[in-house]
Design an enzyme around this catalytic site. Structure first.
Site, short mmCIF file in Angstrom:
data_model
loop_
_atom_site.label_atom_id
_atom_site.label_comp_id
_atom_site.label_asym_id
_atom_site.label_seq_id
_atom_site.Cartn_x
_atom_site.Cartn_y
_atom_site.Cartn_z
N CYS A 1 -3.49 -4.21 -7.67
CA CYS A 1 -3.09 -2.83 -7.73
C CYS A 1 -3.57 -2.33 -9.16
O CYS A 1 -3.89 -1.17 -9.14
CB CYS A 1 -1.71 -2.71 -7.78
SG CYS A 1 -0.84 -3.92 -8.95
N GLU B 64 6.62 -0.10 -5.16
CA GLU B 64 5.45 -0.55 -6.17
C GLU B 64 4.12 -0.45 -5.17
O GLU B 64 3.92 -1.31 -4.34
CB GLU B 64 5.72 -1.74 -6.77
CG GLU B 64 6.94 -2.16 -7.47
CD GLU B 64 7.09 -0.93 -8.66
OE1 GLU B 64 6.28 -0.69 -9.17
OE2 GLU B 64 8.36 -0.83 -9.08
N SER C 108 0.74 -1.17 -0.06
CA SER C 108 0.00 0.02 0.09
C SER C 108 1.01 1.22 0.24
O SER C 108 2.23 1.39 0.45
CB SER C 108 -0.93 -0.14 1.44
OG SER C 108 -0.03 0.03 2.33
P1 NAP Z 1 0.44 -3.29 2.89
O1 NAP Z 1 -0.47 -3.34 4.21
O2 NAP Z 1 1.08 -2.14 2.66
O3 NAP Z 1 1.40 -4.75 3.41
C1 NAP Z 1 2.36 -5.03 2.25
C2 NAP Z 1 3.52 -5.63 2.76
O4 NAP Z 1 4.02 -4.60 3.85
C3 NAP Z 1 3.00 -6.67 4.20
O5 NAP Z 1 4.09 -7.68 4.05
C4 NAP Z 1 3.13 -5.80 5.19
O6 NAP Z 1 3.29 -7.05 6.37
C5 NAP Z 1 4.29 -4.89 5.16
N1 NAP Z 1 4.36 -3.91 5.97
C6 NAP Z 1 3.27 -3.12 6.45
N2 NAP Z 1 3.66 -2.17 7.07
C7 NAP Z 1 5.02 -2.03 6.99
C8 NAP Z 1 6.04 -1.27 7.47
N3 NAP Z 1 5.85 -0.13 8.28
N4 NAP Z 1 7.28 -1.50 7.46
C9 NAP Z 1 7.83 -2.47 6.57
N5 NAP Z 1 6.55 -3.63 5.98
C10 NAP Z 1 5.42 -3.15 6.27
O7 NAP Z 1 -0.40 -3.81 1.59
P2 NAP Z 1 -1.95 -4.61 1.51
O8 NAP Z 1 -2.72 -3.56 1.68
O9 NAP Z 1 -1.69 -5.73 2.16
O10 NAP Z 1 -1.72 -4.78 0.01
C11 NAP Z 1 -2.74 -4.13 -0.79
C12 NAP Z 1 -1.89 -2.74 -1.38
O11 NAP Z 1 -0.81 -3.32 -2.10
C13 NAP Z 1 -2.71 -2.25 -2.38
O12 NAP Z 1 -2.71 -0.75 -1.93
C14 NAP Z 1 -2.28 -2.54 -3.78
O13 NAP Z 1 -2.60 -1.80 -4.77
C15 NAP Z 1 -0.87 -2.50 -3.13
N6 NAP Z 1 -0.15 -3.47 -4.45
C16 NAP Z 1 0.40 -2.78 -5.34
C17 NAP Z 1 1.13 -3.50 -6.35
C18 NAP Z 1 2.09 -2.95 -7.43
O14 NAP Z 1 2.80 -3.75 -8.06
N7 NAP Z 1 2.20 -1.55 -7.52
C19 NAP Z 1 1.03 -4.94 -6.51
C20 NAP Z 1 -0.01 -5.49 -5.49
C21 NAP Z 1 -0.61 -4.53 -4.38
P3 NAP Z 1 2.09 -6.80 7.60
O15 NAP Z 1 0.94 -7.21 7.03
O16 NAP Z 1 2.73 -7.70 8.50
O17 NAP Z 1 2.26 -5.57 8.19
#
Ligand code: NAP
Length: 490
Positions: A291, A257, A236
């Site tokens: 995404c 990303e 995110s």
């Molecule tokens: P997220 O909450 O950001 O989590 C993604 C990863 O980051 C998880 O492994 C999470 O671990 C970790 N994380 C969270 N906070 C962190 C921090 N402060 N420091 C280091 N690592 C941390 O993402 P999500 O909500 O699960 O996934 C959906 C998002 O990802 C959407 O916004 C989507 O658009 C985006 N996405 C982007 C792409 C791209 O290629 N642009 C592809 C797929 C998804 P924990 O859960 O253990 O905190």
């Protein structure tokens, strides 16, 4: 537990453990691995703490320089075996991906095919040229060569767990780095154990790949560790900002990303039958948890009613349920928090004047494919990334307005334009602020060989895949060689 515990991913190998080159205990609490549709327990995995990160760094650092010095053939042999294993165990892996991420088998198969492409691209990298001879005026031999960063931290999300982790792990290893991988705990088998098992069986020297499932504290420990000079993060925008801040403070290279609010633009001359199937796929594929999903369907006012009607009919026909059952199109959302988020965006937008034309509700984690009409600026459904199965329809009056609407977002990941007039579509495309542009396709299109990435809040200008991988996972070194040291005026 069904037959999925039987073979390559046999849970007895990793129960309560993480991977440091061998399966071993971490200091964090056990992670319960669940089937998202059935709600059943599939296994228990070990997890890491920041202390485990410290230990992993010391093992990986020792392994990395030896690996970087290995021959092309030795490196390629690992990736060749990994590709073979992926093919052999694909049915078992597909079942894990489907169950653990709540996706359909078809989506899991797409992931496995992409994973194969990523491995084959990585296989090629060790044999590719990794530098150039530069012009010189002094007679010295002047070279620029690309060297691995050393250690690369990879942090990945839940939605395409295998691909989004492997797309960084594989090229990083291929050019001589060691990798510390933190998968999302919700999909730590598909996005972690599976990759560790692949490289373990493929003969990757122990220590080069560290699997560190855990929470954000583990991710942050990777981001701040001084011996990890590069972070590849997918997730995110909120978490990406934090990762970017931490990595920036420690002067690291960071690839971000992030999220998207992507527009699918349907011009008046588009084939509406095709436009409807494109819009449906872009809105509801994997329950909208992609995404690149179309967060806005911008449609010319003269054809908006017909397209809307076609989408409503599709929403009513699609089957929602356990994706392991036959004929199911949409599975569950990943967790209850995400369901609440989607429901609140829909409810708030309807209160603000959007028309609810299909779906709009959920049972447990299962959200119905939803169509919102008359979505306009200021509504949450127009402004926010929803990450749920909601098609948001907004009419426009001319190309200029459509471009203005598509650019009216902090994000800039993917845009699709559907039109019989390719020249007009391309003219619009030239004005769009987006990392990925599809003329006559919907927004969820990707591939192993392309430089994937977004603009604005969708990333920090990094790209991953194909020609971008050398740029991301290595750095330049200038090497100058003289026959003898020159004389200086000092
Ligand atoms: P997220 O909450 O950001 O989590 C993604 C990863 O980051 C998880 O492994 C999470 O671990 C970790 N994380 C969270 N906070 C962190 C921090 N402060 N420091 C280091 N690592 C941390 O993402 P999500 O909500 O699960 O996934 C959906 C998002 O990802 C959407 O916004 C989507 O658009 C985006 N996405 C982007 C792409 C791209 O290629 N642009 C592809 C797929 C998804 P924990 O859960 O253990 O905190």
């Amino acid at each position: 537990m069904t037959n999925i515990e039987a073979k390559f991913l046999d849970a007895t190998r990793w129960r309560g453990l993480l991977f440091t080159g061998e399966w071993t205990r971490g200091q964090g609490p056990v992670i319960t691995v669940t089937d998202k549709a059935a709600g059943t327990v599939l296994g228990e995995l070990g997890s890491a703490t920041p202390k485990d990160v410290e230990h992993a760094v010391s093992i990986a650092s020792k392994a990395q320089s030896l690996w970087a010095a290995r021959t092309v053939e030795e490196k390629q042999a690992v990736f060749r075996r990994a590709m073979n294993l992926l093919e052999k165990a694909s049915s078992e892996m597909g079942e894990w991906i489907a169950r653990e991420s709540g996706g359909t088998r078809a989506k899991a198969e797409v992931e496995l095919r992409r994973a194969h492409t990523i491995l084959s691209e990585a296989y090629a990298m060790p044999a590719e040229a990794c530098g150039m001879v530069l012009p010189t005026t002094t007679g010295r031999l002047s070279l620029a060569r690309r060297l691995p960063h050393g250690l690369v931290g990879v942090i990945a999300p839940f939605n395409y767990p295998l691909v989004l982790a492997l797309r960084a792990v594989a090229p990083a290893l291929a050019v001589g780095n060691a990798v510390l991988l933190k998968p999302d705990p919700q999909t730590a088998v598909s996005g972690g154990v599976l990759i560790a098992r692949l490289f373990e069986e493929a003969g990757l020297p122990p220590g080069l790949l560290q699997l560190l499932p855990g929470d954000s504290a583990v991710g942050e420990a990777i981001c701040v560790h001084p011996s990890i000079p590069m972070i590849a993060f997918t997730g995110s925008t909120r978490a990406g900002r934090r990762v970017g801040e931490l990595a920036g403070r420690h002067l690291k290279r960071v690839s971000l990303e992030l999220g998207g609010k992507n527009s699918l633009i349907v011009r008046a001359d588009a084939d509406l039958k095709l436009a409807a199937t494109n819009a449906a796929f872009a809105s509801w594929m994997h329950q909208g948890q992609i995404c690149m999903a179309a967060g806005r369907i911008l449609v010319h006012r003269t054809v908006a009613d017909e397209l809307t009607q076609r989408l409503v009919e599709k929403a009513q026909r699609l089957k929602v349920g356990d994706p392991m059952a036959d004929g199911v199109d949409l599975g569950p959302l990943i967790n209850a928090r995400q369901v609440e988020h989607v429901q609140s965006v829909v409810d708030d937008s309807v209160s603000a004047g959007a028309r609810l034309l299909a779906g709009g509700s959920h049972t447990g984690l299962f959200f119905l494919p939803t169509v919102l009409g008359s979505v306009s600026k200021g509504m949450r459904a127009y402004e926010e990334e929803i990450f749920g199965p909601v098609a948001c329809i907004t009419p426009f009056d001319d190309d200029e307005q459509a471009v203005e609407m598509a650019n009216d977002s902090d994000y800039g990941l993917s845009v699709g334009i559907l039109s019989r007039d390719v020249r007009a579509a391309l003219a619009m495309g030239n004005e769009l602020r987006t990392g990925l542009l599809q003329i006559n396709d919907q927004t969820i299109v990707s591939g192993g060989q392309i430089p994937f990435g977004g603009r604005g809040c969708s990333g920090n200008g990094s790209r991953i895949g194909g020609p971008a991988n050398w740029e991301e996972f290595t750095q330049w070194q200038w090497v100058a060689i003289n026959g003898q040291a020159p004389s200086y005026p000092f």
